[in-house]
Design a protein around this motif. Structure first.
Motif, PDB file in Angstrom:
ATOM      1  N   GLU A 144       0.866  -1.171   0.000  1.00 23.19           N
ATOM      2  CA  GLU A 144       0.000   0.000   0.000  1.00 23.19           C
ATOM      3  C   GLU A 144       0.910   1.231   0.000  1.00 23.19           C
ATOM      4  N   PRO A 145       0.822   2.079  -1.027  1.00 26.73           N
ATOM      5  CA  PRO A 145       1.737   3.227  -1.123  1.00 26.73           C
ATOM      6  C   PRO A 145       1.552   4.227   0.019  1.00 26.73           C
ATOM      7  N   SER A 146       2.666   4.724   0.533  1.00 28.27           N
ATOM      8  CA  SER A 146       2.641   5.738   1.580  1.00 28.27           C
ATOM      9  C   SER A 146       2.513   7.124   0.943  1.00 28.27           C
ATOM     10  N   THR A 147       2.325   8.137   1.792  1.00 23.76           N
ATOM     11  CA  THR A 147       2.180   9.508   1.281  1.00 23.76           C
ATOM     12  C   THR A 147       3.413   9.982   0.526  1.00 23.76           C
ATOM     13  N   PRO A 148       4.642   9.768   1.038  1.00 24.40           N
ATOM     14  CA  PRO A 148       5.813  10.180   0.252  1.00 24.40           C
ATOM     15  C   PRO A 148       5.904   9.438  -1.083  1.00 24.40           C
ATOM     16  N   TRP A 149       5.516   8.167  -1.068  1.00 26.31           N
ATOM     17  CA  TRP A 149       5.576   7.418  -2.316  1.00 26.31           C
ATOM     18  C   TRP A 149       4.555   7.948  -3.315  1.00 26.31           C
ATOM     19  N   LEU A 150       3.382   8.362  -2.849  1.00 25.92           N
ATOM     20  CA  LEU A 150       2.384   8.940  -3.754  1.00 25.92           C
ATOM     21  C   LEU A 150       2.893  10.238  -4.368  1.00 25.92           C
ATOM     22  N   ALA A 151       3.603  11.028  -3.580  1.00 28.39           N
ATOM     23  CA  ALA A 151       4.178  12.266  -4.118  1.00 28.39           C
ATOM     24  C   ALA A 151       5.245  11.949  -5.170  1.00 28.39           C
ATOM     25  N   ALA A 152       6.075  10.960  -4.894  1.00 28.55           N
ATOM     26  CA  ALA A 152       7.093  10.558  -5.866  1.00 28.55           C
ATOM     27  C   ALA A 152       6.443   9.949  -7.111  1.00 28.55           C
ATOM     28  N   SER A 153       5.303   9.311  -6.941  1.00 27.51           N
ATOM     29  CA  SER A 153       4.595   8.718  -8.076  1.00 27.51           C
ATOM     30  C   SER A 153       4.192   9.772  -9.094  1.00 27.51           C
ATOM     31  N   TRP A 154       3.735  10.918  -8.611  1.00 23.37           N
ATOM     32  CA  TRP A 154       3.356  11.993  -9.538  1.00 23.37           C
ATOM     33  C   TRP A 154       4.572  12.487 -10.309  1.00 23.37           C
ATOM     34  N   GLY A 155       5.728  12.544  -9.651  1.00 19.63           N
ATOM     35  CA  GLY A 155       6.957  12.957 -10.332  1.00 19.63           C
ATOM     36  C   GLY A 155       7.367  11.956 -11.403  1.00 19.63           C
ATOM     37  N   LEU A 156       7.294  10.652 -11.080  1.00 21.07           N
ATOM     38  CA  LEU A 156       7.629   9.621 -12.058  1.00 21.07           C
ATOM     39  C   LEU A 156       6.625   9.600 -13.215  1.00 21.07           C
ATOM     40  N   LEU A 157       5.368   9.882 -12.899  1.00 21.72           N
ATOM     41  CA  LEU A 157       4.353   9.939 -13.945  1.00 21.72           C
ATOM     42  C   LEU A 157       4.615  11.112 -14.888  1.00 21.72           C
ATOM     43  N   ALA A 158       5.001  12.250 -14.328  1.00 17.66           N
ATOM     44  CA  ALA A 158       5.335  13.407 -15.164  1.00 17.66           C
ATOM     45  C   ALA A 158       6.566  13.123 -16.023  1.00 17.66           C
ATOM     46  N   LEU A 159       7.564  12.476 -15.449  1.00 15.77           N
ATOM     47  CA  LEU A 159       8.756  12.099 -16.214  1.00 15.77           C
ATOM     48  C   LEU A 159       8.378  11.170 -17.365  1.00 15.77           C
ATOM     49  N   SER A 160       7.524  10.221 -17.091  1.00 13.78           N
ATOM     50  CA  SER A 160       7.083   9.309 -18.133  1.00 13.78           C
ATOM     51  C   SER A 160       6.329  10.046 -19.235  1.00 13.78           C
ATOM     52  N   ALA A 161       5.501  11.020 -18.866  1.00 13.74           N
ATOM     53  CA  ALA A 161       4.768  11.808 -19.869  1.00 13.74           C
ATOM     54  C   ALA A 161       5.729  12.580 -20.769  1.00 13.74           C
ATOM     55  N   VAL A 162       6.772  13.155 -20.185  1.00 13.44           N
ATOM     56  CA  VAL A 162       7.766  13.886 -20.982  1.00 13.44           C
ATOM     57  C   VAL A 162       8.502  12.934 -21.914  1.00 13.44           C
ATOM     58  N   LEU A 163       8.869  11.753 -21.418  1.00 12.52           N
ATOM     59  CA  LEU A 163       9.573  10.782 -22.246  1.00 12.52           C
ATOM     60  C   LEU A 163       8.683  10.241 -23.365  1.00 12.52           C
ATOM     61  N   MET A 164       7.375  10.114 -23.095  1.00  7.00           N
ATOM     62  CA  MET A 164       6.464   9.696 -24.160  1.00  7.00           C
ATOM     63  C   MET A 164       6.333  10.784 -25.223  1.00  7.00           C
ATOM     64  N   ALA A 165       6.332  12.044 -24.802  1.00  6.94           N
ATOM     65  CA  ALA A 165       6.281  13.141 -25.775  1.00  6.94           C
ATOM     66  C   ALA A 165       7.530  13.135 -26.656  1.00  6.94           C
ATOM     67  N   VAL A 166       8.674  12.845 -26.065  1.00 11.89           N
ATOM     68  CA  VAL A 166       9.909  12.736 -26.850  1.00 11.89           C
ATOM     69  C   VAL A 166       9.806  11.572 -27.835  1.00 11.89           C
ATOM     70  N   GLY A 167       9.238  10.463 -27.391  1.00 10.18           N
ATOM     71  CA  GLY A 167       9.049   9.323 -28.277  1.00 10.18           C
ATOM     72  C   GLY A 167       8.138   9.655 -29.445  1.00 10.18           C
ATOM     73  N   TRP A 168       7.059  10.378 -29.162  1.00  6.60           N
ATOM     74  CA  TRP A 168       6.152  10.760 -30.246  1.00  6.60           C
ATOM     75  C   TRP A 168       6.801  11.740 -31.210  1.00  6.60           C
ATOM     76  N   SER A 169       7.658  12.610 -30.704  1.00  4.76           N
ATOM     77  CA  SER A 169       8.343  13.521 -31.621  1.00  4.76           C
ATOM     78  C   SER A 169       9.276  12.747 -32.549  1.00  4.76           C
ATOM     79  N   THR A 170       9.891  11.679 -32.047  1.00  2.43           N
ATOM     80  CA  THR A 170      10.724  10.828 -32.888  1.00  2.43           C
ATOM     81  C   THR A 170       9.886  10.128 -33.950  1.00  2.43           C
ATOM     82  N   VAL A 171       8.722   9.627 -33.558  1.00  2.00           N
ATOM     83  CA  VAL A 171       7.840   8.964 -34.518  1.00  2.00           C
ATOM     84  C   VAL A 171       7.386   9.945 -35.588  1.00  2.00           C
TER      85      VAL A 171
END
Length: 91
Positions: A33-60
């Motif tokens: 069960e994720p803790s509060t700090p982990w939930l905060a870090a999750s949003w950061g990792l999700l944002a990083l993933s969104a940026v990396l997906m945008a880079v992938g789409w620009s390559t495509v």
């Protein structure tokens, strides 16, 4: 038009980094069960993933894609991303 045979075309590796950024989110959510700090870090990792997906789409969009496997990996990344967004918003 884009050249689908370009040496800089998108491959499975184009979508590997966003998938690796999403992997810790899924593993922690499945086994604990994720803790509060982990939930905060999750949003950061999700944002990083969104940026990396945008880079992938620009390559495509600039260079095209090389194989059907790249599209399969793309679908996997986007499915995992949507699943993580839904789970984080509901918590």
């Amino acid at each position: 038009m884009t050249d689908t045979l370009s040496s800089r075309a998108a491959t499975e590796g184009t979508w590997a980094l966003p998938l690796l950024a999403l992997a810790p989110l899924a593993l922690v959510r499945l086994f604990t069960e994720p803790s509060t700090p982990w939930l905060a870090a999750s949003w950061g990792l999700l944002a990083l993933s969104a940026v990396l997906m945008a880079v992938g789409w620009s390559t495509v969009l600039r260079h095209g894609t090389r194989t059907g496997g790249a599209w399969a990996t793309c679908l996997l990344v986007h499915g995992a991303f949507v699943w993580n967004v839904i789970v984080l918003v509901r918590q």
